[in-house]
Enzyme design. Structure first.
Site, PDB file in Angstrom:
ATOM      1  N   HIS A   1      42.338  25.084 112.335  1.00 22.25           N
ATOM      2  CA  HIS A   1      41.915  24.172 111.101  1.00 22.25           C
ATOM      3  C   HIS A   1      42.291  25.248 109.884  1.00 22.25           C
ATOM      4  CE1 HIS A   1      40.241  22.245 114.678  1.00 22.25           C
ATOM      5  NE2 HIS A   1      40.710  21.366 114.153  1.00 22.25           N
ATOM      6  N   GLY A   2      42.789  26.622 109.994  1.00 19.26           N
ATOM      7  CA  GLY A   2      42.850  27.387 108.598  1.00 19.26           C
ATOM      8  C   GLY A   2      41.744  27.675 108.153  1.00 19.26           C
TER       9      GLY A   2
END
Length: 240
Positions: free
Chosen positions: A205-206
């Site tokens: 999810h970065g």
């Protein structure tokens, strides 16, 4: 066979009757009365049954109505307090024993405790590199930082961090960063030496972490967890 009237007439000298029934029979030469049997052979009285005597178990005010019950009432109250107190003490002791045994059963055994620690040789990790180990079923990151990385992370303004922590509070030896390789967002495993801050990057999810394992960008709410560890010597670290 004699009729009832005839039999009554014959036995009348020997019968003691009431208004409604024969009470007893007196036989010639007998010294006492013999109770008459009811129709069907059932005895009207039971003179051989002894009634128990409960005098010793009765309170004095019951035996003597003129005696006050205040004294025995106080005695009963004291007895009740003693019984209640003893029951409470026994109950607390039993509960303590049960809880102690339960906690002891939940403690890890010797073989599990042996696996809960890992010893790592630091000389095998080159400067500027990160190595991953398995500890308690989770990835463990051990990073050998350069002087530049140390200076960069110590200069970060903790007021700008989502989870404020100074670099010195996360390391024992500035050259070594030891964190769990589990993203604090949803538990993915970050990639080392990646991301916008040169530390760790979670591809799920970065989330971006710096070289101290602190969250700098992305959805992760907390920094990477720092486990307990110690350095028995300059070349060895024991985690756990």
């Amino acid at each position: 066979m004699l009729s009832i009237a005839a039999r009554s007439g014959v036995l009348s000298p020997y019968l003691q009757t009431t208004k409604h029934a024969v009470k007893s029979v007196v036989f010639p030469g007998a010294k006492e009365l013999v109770p008459a049997a009811a129709p069907g052979g059932t005895r009207l009285t039971h003179t051989d049954i002894k009634i128990p005597d409960f005098t010793d178990y009765r309170r004095q005010e019951v035996l003597n109505p003129t005696k006050s019950s205040q004294e025995s009432s106080e005695e009963r109250r004291v007895f009740s307090y003693l019984v209640t107190g003893a029951t409470t003490v026994v109950g607390v002791y039993a509960a303590k024993t049960v809880v102690t045994q339960f906690v002891s059963s939940m403690s890890a055994s010797a073989d599990v405790l042996a696996l809960s620690k890992i010893e790592i040789k630091l000389s095998e990790i080159p400067e500027g590199k990160n190595m991953t180990f398995k500890w308690r079923g989770k990835p463990l990151f051990v990073r050998h930082r350069t002087e530049k990385e140390i200076a960069t992370e110590e200069a970060v303004n903790i007021g700008e961090l989502r989870d404020p922590q100074h670099d010195k509070d996360r390391v024992i030896n500035p050259r070594w960063v030891i964190v769990l390789g589990v993203c604090t967002h949803l538990g993915c495993v970050p990639i080392s030496n990646a991301g916008e801050f040169g530390g760790y990057y979670c591809p799920c999810h970065g989330s971006h972490y710096d070289a101290s394992g602190r969250i700098r960008k992305g959805p992760a709410p907390l920094n990477l967890e720092v486990p307990y560890y110690e350095f028995p010597d300059d070349d060895t670290v024991i985690v756990g």
